[in-house]
Motif scaffolding. Structure first.
Motif, PDB file in Angstrom:
ATOM      1  N   THR A  82      -7.310  14.671  30.450  1.00  0.00           N
ATOM      2  CA  THR A  82      -6.634  13.374  30.527  1.00  0.00           C
ATOM      3  C   THR A  82      -6.225  13.334  31.903  1.00  0.00           C
ATOM      4  OG1 THR A  82      -4.719  14.204  29.477  1.00  0.00           O
ATOM      5  CG2 THR A  82      -6.267  12.708  28.188  1.00  0.00           C
ATOM      6  N   VAL A  83      -5.526  14.201  32.574  1.00  0.00           N
ATOM      7  CA  VAL A  83      -4.689  14.221  33.764  1.00  0.00           C
ATOM      8  C   VAL A  83      -5.684  14.059  34.917  1.00  0.00           C
ATOM      9  CG1 VAL A  83      -3.131  15.592  35.294  1.00  0.00           C
ATOM     10  CG2 VAL A  83      -2.691  15.618  32.977  1.00  0.00           C
ATOM     11  N   SER A  84      -6.861  14.853  34.664  1.00  0.00           N
ATOM     12  CA  SER A  84      -7.914  14.929  35.737  1.00  0.00           C
ATOM     13  C   SER A  84      -8.612  13.708  35.849  1.00  0.00           C
ATOM     14  CB  SER A  84      -8.632  16.294  35.991  1.00  0.00           C
ATOM     15  OG  SER A  84      -9.461  16.166  34.747  1.00  0.00           O
ATOM     16  N   SER A  85      -8.777  13.064  34.639  1.00  0.00           N
ATOM     17  CA  SER A  85      -9.846  11.990  34.784  1.00  0.00           C
ATOM     18  C   SER A  85      -9.300  10.643  34.709  1.00  0.00           C
ATOM     19  CB  SER A  85     -10.496  12.060  33.167  1.00  0.00           C
ATOM     20  OG  SER A  85     -11.181  13.265  33.126  1.00  0.00           O
ATOM     21  N   LEU A  86      -8.147  10.597  34.443  1.00  0.00           N
ATOM     22  CA  LEU A  86      -7.499   9.003  34.185  1.00  0.00           C
ATOM     23  C   LEU A  86      -6.451   8.343  35.245  1.00  0.00           C
ATOM     24  CD1 LEU A  86      -7.034   9.211  30.170  1.00  0.00           C
ATOM     25  CD2 LEU A  86      -8.861   8.042  31.436  1.00  0.00           C
ATOM     26  N   VAL A  87      -6.351   9.066  36.325  1.00  0.00           N
ATOM     27  CA  VAL A  87      -5.577   8.641  37.369  1.00  0.00           C
ATOM     28  C   VAL A  87      -6.339   7.864  38.285  1.00  0.00           C
ATOM     29  CG1 VAL A  87      -3.595   8.918  39.066  1.00  0.00           C
ATOM     30  CG2 VAL A  87      -3.699  10.288  36.658  1.00  0.00           C
ATOM     31  N   PRO A  88      -6.418   6.633  38.818  1.00  0.00           N
ATOM     32  CA  PRO A  88      -7.106   6.275  39.470  1.00  0.00           C
ATOM     33  C   PRO A  88      -6.695   6.658  41.250  1.00  0.00           C
ATOM     34  CG  PRO A  88      -6.130   4.411  38.585  1.00  0.00           C
ATOM     35  CD  PRO A  88      -5.549   5.588  37.982  1.00  0.00           C
ATOM     36  N   ALA A  89      -7.774   6.488  42.093  1.00  0.00           N
ATOM     37  CA  ALA A  89      -7.471   6.877  43.492  1.00  0.00           C
ATOM     38  C   ALA A  89      -6.334   6.026  43.844  1.00  0.00           C
ATOM     39  CB  ALA A  89      -8.818   6.617  44.253  1.00  0.00           C
ATOM     40  N   GLY A  90      -5.442   6.901  44.737  1.00  0.00           N
ATOM     41  CA  GLY A  90      -4.369   6.325  45.400  1.00  0.00           C
ATOM     42  C   GLY A  90      -3.088   5.750  44.464  1.00  0.00           C
TER      43      GLY A  90
END
Length: 383
Positions: A82-90
């Motif tokens: 979840t932490v690696s996959s769900l945060v958009p760029a910027g």
């Protein structure tokens, strides 16, 4: 014992009060004894597909909105996913950190160089929603909010419904680590304002180690196809899209654990959500009562507890030795677990697994015997 018309030997039953893997039924154990099968066969893929639907059903999710995505790994795998996959760029992830498992999400964010806010909060009480709202109001770049529903290191239960409402009010995706709450504490993923939750098979489902899963909004998973790929093995979009297209995991699944979990889910629905939760609460009450009668002190206020995990302060009695008590109990089929708070001597007793309140009196008979043999004061002594 007879299972599906075949005779199997009974398995020695241990009473596990560690926070998982948990005590399992013999029917779950023996569900792993199946003919060898290639996990690419349609027969096996059909089992995984139904399991994904059932995992959504357990938390009352709408199958038109939510999907269950399987991974091979322990509960920490889900934090990584979840932490690696769900945060958009910027954008940033706000991690509400009030225990060792939310702190693990911070470690994952650091490892993947994900821009994050580590909002450190007291570990001995639930998350203050006002503090989360302050952080959200202060930084418009926050796109994701992350917390742990049940901090297994202490037994604190966090208010995920209220936190989720705050996250959604600021247009953020809400993720909760429900590893030690899923299939025990009733969860309604939409009413509780969650976009993603997670667990592993060896906890609330009372299955075996090796299978973890994310239940989440498919629309957000699809949108994450355009987010930075920070991990190859644990990328949520890659895994879900491959399963959706092929009916298979991208990489080898834990075959026997999936068969065990299929049986565990059948047993979950047979027992029923509310009845299962009431059983866990009755075990917790029996543990709490037994500890109080022997004079042990709890690290967390009763009203803050999950009613699944009890953190017990170690007595100041010089005759007390946790390792010795653990080993004494282990000889008789009882397992207790060390604490998870740095610098605070404590141990944990958990109400997970296929236990009932009737299992608990024997635990305290054994603890009392240990205390007598060790020369401890009864009730316990604290300075």
């Amino acid at each position: 014992m007879i299972i599906n018309g075949r005779n199997y030997p009974d398995v020695k039953r241990n009473i596990l009060m560690n926070p998982g893997p948990a005590t399992t039924t013999d029917t779950v154990k023996y569900a792993q004894v199946i003919p060898d099968i290639c996990p690419r066969e349609k027969e096996f893929c059909d089992i995984m597909h139904q399991m994904s639907l059932d995992l959504v059903k357990i938390v009352h999710g709408d199958p038109e909105k939510f999907v269950g995505v399987l991974f091979c790994g322990s509960g920490t795998m889900n934090i990584d996913v979840t932490v690696s996959s769900l945060v958009p760029a910027g954008k940033k992830i706000l991690i509400l950190n009030n225990g060792s498992y939310s702190a693990r999400a911070v470690e994952v964010a650091r490892a993947y160089h994900v821009d994050h806010i580590d909002l450190q909060l007291p570990i001995d009480r639930p998350i203050d929603v006002a503090k989360a709202e302050e952080a959200l109001s202060a930084d418009p770049d926050i796109a994701v909010v992350y917390c742990c529903m049940h901090e297994t290191g202490t037994g604190v239960l966090n208010p995920i419904r209220e936190i989720g409402a705050a996250a959604h009010a600021h247009g953020c995706t809400m993720i909760s680590d429900t590893t030690s709450a899923y299939a025990m504490i009733p969860i309604d993923i939409e009413k509780d304002n969650q976009d993603f939750i997670m667990a592993s098979a060896q906890k609330g489902l009372q299955s075996m180690t090796g299978l973890s899963f994310i239940v989440g909004r498919e629309s957000i998973i699809d949108a994450s196809a355009d987010y930075p790929v920070r991990s190859y093995y644990t990328n949520l979009y890659m895994q879900h899209s491959f399963i959706r297209e092929h009916g298979e995991m991208r990489f080898t699944p834990p075959v026997q654990t999936i068969y065990a979990t299929k049986q565990a889910i059948l047993e979950y629905f047979a027992e029923g959500e509310q009845a299962k939760w009431e059983r866990h609460q009755s075990v917790w009450a029996a543990l709490y009562d037994g500890l109080e009668k022997l004079g042990f002190r709890m690290a967390i206020k009763k009203e803050y507890q999950s009613r699944l995990v009890i953190s017990v302060l170690c007595p100041d009695d010089p005759a007390f030795d946790f390792g010795a008590m653990h080993d004494y109990l282990y000889k008789y089929g009882y397992t207790i677990y060390s604490g998870k708070v740095a610098g605070v001597p404590m141990f944990r007793m958990c109400a997970l697994g296929a236990l009932t309140a009737a299992d608990i009196p024997g635990v305290f008979d054994c603890i009392r015997d240990y205390m007598k043999e060790a020369g401890m004061a009864i009730p316990c002594q604290y300075n």
